[in-house]
Design a protein around this motif. Sequence first.
Motif, short mmCIF file in Angstrom:
data_model
loop_
_atom_site.label_atom_id
_atom_site.label_comp_id
_atom_site.label_asym_id
_atom_site.label_seq_id
_atom_site.Cartn_x
_atom_site.Cartn_y
_atom_site.Cartn_z
N GLY A 6 -1.42 6.00 6.91
CA GLY A 6 -0.17 5.30 7.16
C GLY A 6 -0.35 3.89 7.65
N ALA A 7 -1.61 3.41 7.67
CA ALA A 7 -1.88 2.04 8.12
C ALA A 7 -1.27 1.03 7.17
N HIS A 8 -0.81 -0.09 7.72
CA HIS A 8 -0.19 -1.15 6.91
C HIS A 8 -1.22 -2.25 6.62
N VAL A 9 -1.29 -2.67 5.35
CA VAL A 9 -2.22 -3.71 4.93
C VAL A 9 -1.47 -4.72 4.07
N GLY B 144 -9.05 -6.38 6.08
CA GLY B 144 -9.89 -5.86 5.02
C GLY B 144 -10.56 -4.55 5.35
N LYS B 145 -10.80 -4.28 6.63
CA LYS B 145 -11.54 -3.07 7.01
C LYS B 145 -10.76 -1.81 6.66
N VAL C 278 -15.17 -4.04 -4.34
CA VAL C 278 -15.19 -5.05 -3.28
C VAL C 278 -16.16 -6.14 -3.70
N LYS C 279 -15.67 -7.40 -3.79
CA LYS C 279 -16.51 -8.51 -4.22
C LYS C 279 -17.34 -9.05 -3.06
N ARG D 223 -10.87 -7.90 -2.83
CA ARG D 223 -10.85 -6.57 -3.42
C ARG D 223 -10.35 -6.60 -4.86
N LEU D 224 -10.77 -5.60 -5.63
CA LEU D 224 -10.20 -5.34 -6.94
C LEU D 224 -9.33 -4.10 -6.81
N VAL D 225 -8.06 -4.23 -7.20
CA VAL D 225 -7.09 -3.15 -7.04
C VAL D 225 -6.51 -2.79 -8.40
N HIS D 226 -6.51 -1.48 -8.70
CA HIS D 226 -5.86 -1.00 -9.93
C HIS D 226 -4.50 -0.43 -9.54
N PHE D 227 -3.44 -0.98 -10.17
CA PHE D 227 -2.08 -0.56 -9.86
C PHE D 227 -1.57 0.45 -10.89
#
Length: 344
Positions: A76-79, A99-100, A122-123, A128-132
Amino acid sequence: MKTSDFSYDLPQELIAQTPIEPRDSSRLMTLDKHTGETCHRHFYDIADLIRPGDCLILNDSRVLPARIYGVKEDTGAHVEFLLLENKGNDTWEVLCKPGKRAKEGSRFAFGGGLFTGEIVGVKEDGNRLVHFSYEGVFFALLDEIGQMPLPPYIKEKLEDKERYQTVYSKEIGSAAAPTAGLHFTPGLLDKLKGKGVELGYVTLHVGLGTFRPVSVDRITDHKMHAEHYYMPASTAELINHTKERGGRVIAVGTTSCRTIESVAQREGCFKESSGWTDIFIYPGYEFRGVDALITNFHLPESTLIMLVSALAGRENVLRAYKEAVQEKYRFFSFGDAMFIGDLK
């Protein structure tokens, strides 16, 4: 030449926090690139400065509402996510904060479940690389929940997202607005066209590197960020035709300027062209396409104040900036404008 050569003193209260209404009522300083002579007007006077036979080259890139907030599925952490570049196949390079909390394999929900994202890489630089995953049209969903990635020096909330878009924006892909164009209204563009000024469009997707400070002492040691550009054949033909008939090619903003000069360098002429550019324009540069420039007031020691200094001379620019501070012009993205060119 040192980075400190492009410094100037700016009171914090002159950094514009909100856009002015109407768009073309901002102030306009004119700067003769040869003599350094200045004059004070309003932006709606720009039609008096542009001659029949001149052409305006505008960047039609549209800003992504690229700041989105994800909720981590397991904790439930917000990023905070900032979309930087579309890598294809619904995968984006993003900046995450903190980022952590966004380790490879982590999954996040956005907009109460409108779409989800998984960290797939992770570069080295920490991005970050994110797939949606989603149903529907991604950009429509993004427009619904995303916020404009305003520059860090703007602290006020933007009430109307369209005020960080130009009225002619079309091609989605920028992380920041080509802000010189924010001053134009449809009526002002129609007035220019009625006067015999032709309009051409290029696309350069502005990256967050545009806000990155120059951190080296010698400007020649600075490495520019790369941005993707496209010049259509129609715009190339317009530039060639304008040059042939003795008109001026006027770039609206440093992004349009960099696109024009990148094509000239890469192709040796003006023709349809696309690619990535990391062109760095500073005093000593010989312009091959741009005759005049409409631009905002830029950050001290930035690559953008170096670019305008290449066009009008460092001493002329710094003198004009000092005068703008004295006259209490509004600075940076939502601030006032300059017209730099041959004003005789």
